[in-house]
Structure formats: structure tokens, C-alpha cells
Design a protein around this motif. Sequence first.
Motif, PDB file in Angstrom:
ATOM      1  N   PHE A  36       0.838  -1.197   0.000  1.00 50.99           N
ATOM      2  CA  PHE A  36       0.000   0.000   0.000  1.00 50.99           C
ATOM      3  C   PHE A  36       0.877   1.253   0.000  1.00 50.99           C
ATOM      4  O   PHE A  36       0.638   2.188  -0.766  1.00 50.99           O
ATOM      5  CB  PHE A  36      -0.938  -0.010   1.204  1.00 50.99           C
ATOM      6  N   PHE A  37       1.907   1.260   0.833  1.00 49.82           N
ATOM      7  CA  PHE A  37       2.819   2.406   0.880  1.00 49.82           C
ATOM      8  C   PHE A  37       3.518   2.588  -0.467  1.00 49.82           C
ATOM      9  O   PHE A  37       3.641   3.711  -0.963  1.00 49.82           O
ATOM     10  CB  PHE A  37       3.849   2.209   1.995  1.00 49.82           C
ATOM     11  N   LEU A  38       3.955   1.493  -1.076  1.00 45.47           N
ATOM     12  CA  LEU A  38       4.628   1.562  -2.366  1.00 45.47           C
ATOM     13  C   LEU A  38       3.699   2.128  -3.447  1.00 45.47           C
ATOM     14  O   LEU A  38       4.097   2.989  -4.233  1.00 45.47           O
ATOM     15  CB  LEU A  38       5.129   0.176  -2.770  1.00 45.47           C
ATOM     16  N   HIS A  39       2.457   1.660  -3.482  1.00 42.53           N
ATOM     17  CA  HIS A  39       1.524   2.120  -4.509  1.00 42.53           C
ATOM     18  C   HIS A  39       1.065   3.561  -4.284  1.00 42.53           C
ATOM     19  O   HIS A  39       0.815   4.288  -5.241  1.00 42.53           O
ATOM     20  CB  HIS A  39       0.305   1.196  -4.581  1.00 42.53           C
ATOM     21  N   THR A  40       0.929   3.957  -3.037  1.00 40.99           N
ATOM     22  CA  THR A  40       0.462   5.322  -2.779  1.00 40.99           C
ATOM     23  C   THR A  40       1.549   6.356  -3.064  1.00 40.99           C
ATOM     24  O   THR A  40       1.246   7.554  -3.107  1.00 40.99           O
ATOM     25  CB  THR A  40      -0.051   5.489  -1.336  1.00 40.99           C
ATOM     26  N   ARG A  41       2.771   5.917  -3.275  1.00 41.70           N
ATOM     27  CA  ARG A  41       3.813   6.861  -3.698  1.00 41.70           C
ATOM     28  C   ARG A  41       3.583   7.291  -5.144  1.00 41.70           C
ATOM     29  O   ARG A  41       4.001   8.367  -5.546  1.00 41.70           O
ATOM     30  CB  ARG A  41       5.190   6.223  -3.566  1.00 41.70           C
ATOM     31  N   PHE A  42       2.920   6.467  -5.923  1.00 45.66           N
ATOM     32  CA  PHE A  42       2.691   6.759  -7.339  1.00 45.66           C
ATOM     33  C   PHE A  42       1.249   7.164  -7.648  1.00 45.66           C
ATOM     34  O   PHE A  42       0.999   7.882  -8.602  1.00 45.66           O
ATOM     35  CB  PHE A  42       3.059   5.539  -8.191  1.00 45.66           C
ATOM     36  N   PHE A  43       0.287   6.662  -6.860  1.00 48.51           N
ATOM     37  CA  PHE A  43      -1.129   6.922  -7.122  1.00 48.51           C
ATOM     38  C   PHE A  43      -1.806   7.373  -5.837  1.00 48.51           C
ATOM     39  O   PHE A  43      -1.438   6.953  -4.745  1.00 48.51           O
ATOM     40  CB  PHE A  43      -1.831   5.649  -7.622  1.00 48.51           C
ATOM     41  N   ARG A  44      -2.819   8.212  -5.998  1.00 47.86           N
ATOM     42  CA  ARG A  44      -3.618   8.620  -4.843  1.00 47.86           C
ATOM     43  C   ARG A  44      -4.710   7.583  -4.638  1.00 47.86           C
ATOM     44  O   ARG A  44      -5.702   7.547  -5.366  1.00 47.86           O
ATOM     45  CB  ARG A  44      -4.229   9.999  -5.057  1.00 47.86           C
ATOM     46  N   LEU A  45      -4.535   6.710  -3.661  1.00 44.20           N
ATOM     47  CA  LEU A  45      -5.484   5.651  -3.382  1.00 44.20           C
ATOM     48  C   LEU A  45      -5.810   5.620  -1.902  1.00 44.20           C
ATOM     49  O   LEU A  45      -4.937   5.832  -1.061  1.00 44.20           O
ATOM     50  CB  LEU A  45      -4.900   4.276  -3.748  1.00 44.20           C
ATOM     51  N   THR A  46      -7.071   5.316  -1.604  1.00 46.20           N
ATOM     52  CA  THR A  46      -7.408   5.013  -0.224  1.00 46.20           C
ATOM     53  C   THR A  46      -7.153   3.525  -0.011  1.00 46.20           C
ATOM     54  O   THR A  46      -6.965   2.760  -0.965  1.00 46.20           O
ATOM     55  CB  THR A  46      -8.881   5.339   0.080  1.00 46.20           C
ATOM     56  N   GLU A  47      -7.136   3.118   1.229  1.00 48.10           N
ATOM     57  CA  GLU A  47      -6.901   1.696   1.515  1.00 48.10           C
ATOM     58  C   GLU A  47      -8.041   0.831   0.977  1.00 48.10           C
ATOM     59  O   GLU A  47      -7.809  -0.282   0.508  1.00 48.10           O
ATOM     60  CB  GLU A  47      -6.727   1.473   3.016  1.00 48.10           C
ATOM     61  N   GLN A  48      -9.262   1.349   0.999  1.00 44.48           N
ATOM     62  CA  GLN A  48     -10.396   0.610   0.455  1.00 44.48           C
ATOM     63  C   GLN A  48     -10.264   0.441  -1.059  1.00 44.48           C
ATOM     64  O   GLN A  48     -10.556  -0.636  -1.593  1.00 44.48           O
ATOM     65  CB  GLN A  48     -11.727   1.310   0.798  1.00 44.48           C
ATOM     66  N   GLN A  49      -9.837   1.484  -1.758  1.00 44.97           N
ATOM     67  CA  GLN A  49      -9.631   1.387  -3.198  1.00 44.97           C
ATOM     68  C   GLN A  49      -8.515   0.393  -3.521  1.00 44.97           C
ATOM     69  O   GLN A  49      -8.626  -0.393  -4.461  1.00 44.97           O
ATOM     70  CB  GLN A  49      -9.284   2.755  -3.790  1.00 44.97           C
ATOM     71  N   PHE A  50      -7.461   0.432  -2.737  1.00 44.93           N
ATOM     72  CA  PHE A  50      -6.338  -0.490  -2.921  1.00 44.93           C
ATOM     73  C   PHE A  50      -6.797  -1.943  -2.765  1.00 44.93           C
ATOM     74  O   PHE A  50      -6.475  -2.798  -3.595  1.00 44.93           O
ATOM     75  CB  PHE A  50      -5.248  -0.142  -1.911  1.00 44.93           C
ATOM     76  N   ASP A  51      -7.558  -2.212  -1.699  1.00 45.09           N
ATOM     77  CA  ASP A  51      -8.090  -3.570  -1.484  1.00 45.09           C
ATOM     78  C   ASP A  51      -8.997  -3.991  -2.627  1.00 45.09           C
ATOM     79  O   ASP A  51      -8.902  -5.125  -3.117  1.00 45.09           O
ATOM     80  CB  ASP A  51      -8.868  -3.639  -0.170  1.00 45.09           C
ATOM     81  N   LEU A  52      -9.871  -3.094  -3.053  1.00 46.82           N
ATOM     82  CA  LEU A  52     -10.807  -3.402  -4.126  1.00 46.82           C
ATOM     83  C   LEU A  52     -10.084  -3.725  -5.429  1.00 46.82           C
ATOM     84  O   LEU A  52     -10.429  -4.688  -6.122  1.00 46.82           O
ATOM     85  CB  LEU A  52     -11.773  -2.236  -4.334  1.00 46.82           C
ATOM     86  N   ILE A  53      -9.072  -2.960  -5.752  1.00 45.02           N
ATOM     87  CA  ILE A  53      -8.304  -3.197  -6.976  1.00 45.02           C
ATOM     88  C   ILE A  53      -7.649  -4.574  -6.931  1.00 45.02           C
ATOM     89  O   ILE A  53      -7.718  -5.337  -7.903  1.00 45.02           O
ATOM     90  CB  ILE A  53      -7.255  -2.081  -7.182  1.00 45.02           C
ATOM     91  N   HIS A  54      -7.038  -4.899  -5.807  1.00 46.75           N
ATOM     92  CA  HIS A  54      -6.360  -6.188  -5.720  1.00 46.75           C
ATOM     93  C   HIS A  54      -7.338  -7.357  -5.707  1.00 46.75           C
ATOM     94  O   HIS A  54      -7.104  -8.370  -6.381  1.00 46.75           O
ATOM     95  CB  HIS A  54      -5.436  -6.234  -4.506  1.00 46.75           C
ATOM     96  N   TYR A  55      -8.421  -7.261  -4.966  1.00 44.81           N
ATOM     97  CA  TYR A  55      -9.378  -8.366  -4.929  1.00 44.81           C
ATOM     98  C   TYR A  55     -10.076  -8.544  -6.276  1.00 44.81           C
ATOM     99  O   TYR A  55     -10.293  -9.672  -6.717  1.00 44.81           O
ATOM    100  CB  TYR A  55     -10.402  -8.177  -3.807  1.00 44.81           C
ATOM    101  N   CYS A  56     -10.407  -7.460  -6.946  1.00 41.49           N
ATOM    102  CA  CYS A  56     -10.994  -7.571  -8.287  1.00 41.49           C
ATOM    103  C   CYS A  56      -9.972  -8.126  -9.282  1.00 41.49           C
ATOM    104  O   CYS A  56     -10.319  -8.929 -10.147  1.00 41.49           O
ATOM    105  CB  CYS A  56     -11.516  -6.221  -8.763  1.00 41.49           C
ATOM    106  N   GLY A  57      -8.727  -7.712  -9.153  1.00 36.82           N
ATOM    107  CA  GLY A  57      -7.676  -8.254 -10.004  1.00 36.82           C
ATOM    108  C   GLY A  57      -7.496  -9.745  -9.804  1.00 36.82           C
ATOM    109  O   GLY A  57      -7.357 -10.508 -10.769  1.00 36.82           O
ATOM    110  N   MET A  58      -7.506 -10.187  -8.550  1.00 37.70           N
ATOM    111  CA  MET A  58      -7.394 -11.619  -8.273  1.00 37.70           C
ATOM    112  C   MET A  58      -8.586 -12.385  -8.816  1.00 37.70           C
ATOM    113  O   MET A  58      -8.428 -13.481  -9.370  1.00 37.70           O
ATOM    114  CB  MET A  58      -7.272 -11.859  -6.768  1.00 37.70           C
ATOM    115  N   GLY A  59      -9.771 -11.813  -8.670  1.00 38.93           N
ATOM    116  CA  GLY A  59     -10.968 -12.467  -9.190  1.00 38.93           C
ATOM    117  C   GLY A  59     -10.950 -12.567 -10.708  1.00 38.93           C
ATOM    118  O   GLY A  59     -11.286 -13.614 -11.279  1.00 38.93           O
TER     119      GLY A  59
END
Length: 80
Positions: A36-59
Motif C-alpha cells: 500500500f505504501f509503495l503504490h500510494t507513492r505513485f497513485f492517490r489511493l485510499t486503503e479501500q480502493q487499494f483492497d478493491l483493486i487487488h481483490y478484483c484483479g485476483m478475481g
Amino acid sequence: MQFSEFVSFFGWMTVVNYAILCLWLAIFGGAKQHLFFLHTRFFRLTEQQFDLIHYCGMGLYKLLIIAFSLTPFLVMNSLF
């Protein structure tokens, strides 16, 4: 290539892709805050958005594995 080689190819492709999916889940589960820390250095994401992106990506990745490697393996294996 012979038909049995295609069956073997799709079987191993399924195993490798599921291993990648399990590795993704393990890394996400074990090092979530670091990722999360690594990705938020490049993109403005909330923790909920980060979780959603990863879970949707896995699905999506899981559905693609089923559609493009597991299903052809099962169909070809039933014909062989």
C-alpha cells in the motif's frame, strides 16, 4: 505437436497460473501495508480502493485461468 502434448501444456499452464495467484494472495496478505505504501507513492489511493483493486484483479485473474487454461485442459483431457 501431438494432442497429448497440448493436454500436458494446458495442465501445467493451469498449475503455474494458480501458483502465481496463490503467491499474489500470500504477498498481498503478508505485506499489504508495504505494498500500500509503495503504490500510494505513485497513485492517490485510499486503503479501500487499494483492497478493491487487488481483490478484483485476483478475481479476474482466476476467471481468466478457468476460461483459458482449466477449461481447455478438462475438455481435452476428457477427449483423450
